[in-house]
Design a protein around this motif. Sequence first.
Motif, mmCIF file in Angstrom:
data_model
loop_
_atom_site.group_PDB
_atom_site.id
_atom_site.type_symbol
_atom_site.label_atom_id
_atom_site.label_comp_id
_atom_site.label_asym_id
_atom_site.label_seq_id
_atom_site.Cartn_x
_atom_site.Cartn_y
_atom_site.Cartn_z
ATOM 1 N N HIS A 172 0.781 -1.239 0.000
ATOM 2 C CA HIS A 172 0.000 0.000 0.000
ATOM 3 C C HIS A 172 0.814 1.291 0.000
ATOM 4 O O HIS A 172 0.274 2.344 -0.304
ATOM 5 C CB HIS A 172 -0.922 0.028 1.224
ATOM 6 C CG HIS A 172 -1.846 -1.134 1.321
ATOM 7 N ND1 HIS A 172 -2.752 -1.431 0.340
ATOM 8 C CD2 HIS A 172 -1.983 -2.096 2.267
ATOM 9 C CE1 HIS A 172 -3.428 -2.525 0.692
ATOM 10 N NE2 HIS A 172 -2.974 -2.950 1.844
ATOM 11 N N GLY A 173 2.076 1.212 0.373
ATOM 12 C CA GLY A 173 2.856 2.432 0.523
ATOM 13 C C GLY A 173 2.917 3.241 -0.769
ATOM 14 O O GLY A 173 2.753 2.701 -1.864
ATOM 15 N N ASP A 174 3.131 4.558 -0.629
ATOM 16 C CA ASP A 174 3.302 5.383 -1.824
ATOM 17 C C ASP A 174 4.513 6.284 -1.639
ATOM 18 O O ASP A 174 5.237 6.146 -0.652
ATOM 19 C CB ASP A 174 2.029 6.172 -2.146
ATOM 20 C CG ASP A 174 1.679 7.187 -1.065
ATOM 21 O OD1 ASP A 174 2.560 7.525 -0.241
ATOM 22 O OD2 ASP A 174 0.529 7.645 -1.050
ATOM 23 N N ASP A 175 4.710 7.210 -2.559
ATOM 24 C CA ASP A 175 5.941 7.994 -2.519
ATOM 25 C C ASP A 175 5.992 9.007 -1.373
ATOM 26 O O ASP A 175 7.020 9.652 -1.154
ATOM 27 C CB ASP A 175 6.185 8.683 -3.869
ATOM 28 C CG ASP A 175 6.554 7.658 -4.959
ATOM 29 O OD1 ASP A 175 6.829 6.500 -4.597
ATOM 30 O OD2 ASP A 175 6.561 8.022 -6.147
ATOM 31 N N LEU A 176 4.881 9.120 -0.644
ATOM 32 C CA LEU A 176 4.899 9.962 0.552
ATOM 33 C C LEU A 176 5.234 9.150 1.792
ATOM 34 O O LEU A 176 5.492 9.695 2.857
ATOM 35 C CB LEU A 176 3.533 10.624 0.767
ATOM 36 C CG LEU A 176 3.115 11.677 -0.250
ATOM 37 C CD1 LEU A 176 1.680 12.115 0.015
ATOM 38 C CD2 LEU A 176 4.053 12.872 -0.181
ATOM 39 N N GLY A 177 5.169 7.835 1.670
ATOM 40 C CA GLY A 177 5.484 6.999 2.825
ATOM 41 C C GLY A 177 4.510 5.848 2.986
ATOM 42 O O GLY A 177 3.947 5.334 2.020
ATOM 43 N N LEU A 178 4.314 5.487 4.254
ATOM 44 C CA LEU A 178 3.465 4.344 4.578
ATOM 45 C C LEU A 178 1.999 4.686 4.341
ATOM 46 O O LEU A 178 1.585 5.825 4.545
ATOM 47 C CB LEU A 178 3.699 3.993 6.054
ATOM 48 C CG LEU A 178 3.047 2.733 6.624
ATOM 49 C CD1 LEU A 178 3.577 1.491 5.926
ATOM 50 C CD2 LEU A 178 3.300 2.658 8.119
ATOM 51 N N VAL A 179 1.241 3.691 3.884
ATOM 52 C CA VAL A 179 -0.212 3.803 3.826
ATOM 53 C C VAL A 179 -0.769 2.614 4.596
ATOM 54 O O VAL A 179 -0.450 1.473 4.268
ATOM 55 C CB VAL A 179 -0.728 3.777 2.374
ATOM 56 C CG1 VAL A 179 -2.258 3.666 2.354
ATOM 57 C CG2 VAL A 179 -0.283 5.015 1.622
ATOM 58 N N LEU A 180 -1.542 2.888 5.622
ATOM 59 C CA LEU A 180 -2.062 1.788 6.437
ATOM 60 C C LEU A 180 -3.542 1.559 6.190
ATOM 61 O O LEU A 180 -4.319 2.518 6.138
ATOM 62 C CB LEU A 180 -1.860 2.091 7.923
ATOM 63 C CG LEU A 180 -0.429 1.989 8.441
ATOM 64 C CD1 LEU A 180 -0.361 2.496 9.877
ATOM 65 C CD2 LEU A 180 0.083 0.560 8.346
ATOM 66 N N PRO A 181 -3.949 0.296 6.074
ATOM 67 C CA PRO A 181 -5.372 0.010 6.062
ATOM 68 C C PRO A 181 -5.931 0.360 7.444
ATOM 69 O O PRO A 181 -5.293 0.041 8.458
ATOM 70 C CB PRO A 181 -5.441 -1.496 5.798
ATOM 71 C CG PRO A 181 -4.094 -2.035 6.128
ATOM 72 C CD PRO A 181 -3.118 -0.913 5.975
ATOM 73 N N PRO A 182 -7.078 1.037 7.494
ATOM 74 C CA PRO A 182 -7.596 1.536 8.766
ATOM 75 C C PRO A 182 -7.652 0.483 9.882
ATOM 76 O O PRO A 182 -7.356 0.795 11.030
ATOM 77 C CB PRO A 182 -8.997 2.025 8.395
ATOM 78 C CG PRO A 182 -8.841 2.480 6.976
ATOM 79 C CD PRO A 182 -7.888 1.498 6.358
ATOM 80 N N ARG A 183 -7.982 -0.751 9.534
ATOM 81 C CA ARG A 183 -8.132 -1.738 10.599
ATOM 82 C C ARG A 183 -6.807 -2.071 11.282
ATOM 83 O O ARG A 183 -6.801 -2.599 12.387
ATOM 84 C CB ARG A 183 -8.767 -3.023 10.055
ATOM 85 C CG ARG A 183 -10.167 -2.774 9.511
ATOM 86 C CD ARG A 183 -10.812 -4.049 9.014
ATOM 87 N NE ARG A 183 -11.421 -4.779 10.121
ATOM 88 C CZ ARG A 183 -12.117 -5.912 9.955
ATOM 89 N NH1 ARG A 183 -12.252 -6.449 8.754
ATOM 90 N NH2 ARG A 183 -12.652 -6.516 10.989
ATOM 91 N N LEU A 184 -5.694 -1.790 10.631
ATOM 92 C CA LEU A 184 -4.390 -2.071 11.243
ATOM 93 C C LEU A 184 -3.623 -0.797 11.586
ATOM 94 O O LEU A 184 -2.438 -0.841 11.878
ATOM 95 C CB LEU A 184 -3.548 -2.953 10.313
ATOM 96 C CG LEU A 184 -4.051 -4.386 10.130
ATOM 97 C CD1 LEU A 184 -3.150 -5.141 9.157
ATOM 98 C CD2 LEU A 184 -4.110 -5.132 11.468
ATOM 99 N N ALA A 185 -4.309 0.342 11.531
ATOM 100 C CA ALA A 185 -3.633 1.609 11.830
ATOM 101 C C ALA A 185 -3.694 1.888 13.331
ATOM 102 O O ALA A 185 -4.772 2.034 13.881
ATOM 103 C CB ALA A 185 -4.292 2.748 11.056
#
Length: 485
Positions: A273-286
């Motif tokens: 899920h990550g992008d060039d801004l950094g980590l992207v977390l699925p809400p259930r694991l954030a």
Amino acid sequence: MAEDKALTARSEDFSAWYNEVVQRAELAGYSPVRGCMVIRPHGYAIWELMQAALDRMFKETGHQNAYFPLFIPQSFLQREAEHVEGFAPETALVTHGGGKQLEEPLVVRPTSEAIIWPIMADWIQSYRDLPMLINQWANVVRWEMRTRPFLRTLEFLWQEGHTAHATEEDAEAETLLILGIYRKFMEEWMAMPPLTGVKTEWDRFAGAVRTYACEALMQDNWALQAGTSHNLGQNFARAFDVKYQTEEGEHEYVWSTSWGVSTRLLGGLVMTHGDDLGLVLPPRLAPIQLVIVPIWKSDRQRTEVLEASARLKSQLEGNVRVRLDDRDTLNPGAKYYEWEGKGVPIRVEIGPNDVEKGQVTVVRRFAGEAKLRKRVIAASEAPVSLAKLLEEMQQELLDAAIRRREEHSYRGVTDYEEFKKIIASVGGFIYTGYCGAKECETRVKDDTKATVRLIPNEDFASESYPERCICGRKAVQEVVWARAY
RNA sequence: CGGGACGUGGCGCAGUCCGGUAGCGCGCCUGAAUGGGGUUCAGGAGGUCGCGGGUUCGAAUCCCGCCGUCCCGACCA
């Protein structure tokens, strides 16, 4: 200036990007010990959420947790021939303790079959003791040559299930049950949809009869083996003499399974899920699902804005893992970058304008279309609509990941030149007919670095597969190829 | 273990060729202003230059040895 702080783009150097995201998001750090990482609070909080979800699923299906020793007498590991052959080269050995040489060296567990089965043998007497369904959360050590944070480290955290059954069918059912749980967890919690299937015989767990696996496709179109579930047949029962008395009074070896997922899943999460801004977390694991960033100029505005922020926070608490970032040493922009880098799904900005109009500004961490990223909603509807938004975002991530996986899946490939072209250009999952020969895979691996990931199970198998293997010989089954971590 | 590179404040690097006792960016601390996308100014703390030996009046720099790390292979959750 800003360029200095930007991450390397995924398109430029995926490995560098990955390492930078792990640092930027404060998931893990390096340690004084080669190949061992430190899991930092933010990374560990994600792991705890993963553990909680998996642990619940295991318990709902009748499994119990226990804990077995870190050390295994060396002779125990040697009892199962294939097992020792598979693991001995990568074990750490303790030869001294208390200043003296040990009579028998102790292996630091690379996996726990060899210590668990001698113990479980005592627990199992009768068919009434079966099935025995045990799981443990533990650390294990495998002396890998090349390591990368989360993906391959000398020490890693995992869960390992070990079960004993009265019949072969029961053991097989257990193996598949767990494979299904893993798949469900990866889809519904991680939004990382794996393929499931069977490993080739030479790619099986050392000592297993059959190994099932989850293979997920990362954004660079390399596969990540994300979880495995092994049907051990009676191999370990024979090696460790694990017998039970049947209803008829006979003595039989049990049928056993083992299965595991590890902190490697965190690496999968980053690369899915990550992008060039950094980590992207699925809400259930954030660990933090929503961060409120208050914005003010005058002291009076500060008071108003902080009041409105605290109100929203208390309204959300209980439903949403929320954090109010009221630090006054950073300006808002700096906070945005920090929380984006850490993957927080939703940011709510509350400034003087918002307070005056009774609204809040909502910014999503990701959105299919840029124009959807930022919008304004009434403060009164925020508690309900933000909780709902988190659920929508969870689903969107899964949908996007499935779409990406299917866009990079190639079915019915028969021509080896075409195969090589796909691997050399974009890569992905390539479905072909397969002759079943190990040499065939070896050649492909030498040419392309791609390997057989698995023989897809019914949910992923093509309606039909080519008659010919890519080597030209007759195909006996369908397989999925990819380059893998 | 084979091929390549590198070890200098917390992180990233310059200085090494041509010896003269260490500098930059980020980060950190203090103060003030600033605050709707990485804010600015001023002041400040922090390094026996991987380790050991040698050459020299003098070594981050030259020589010898060792250790470690990273990258590419073989191995792998």
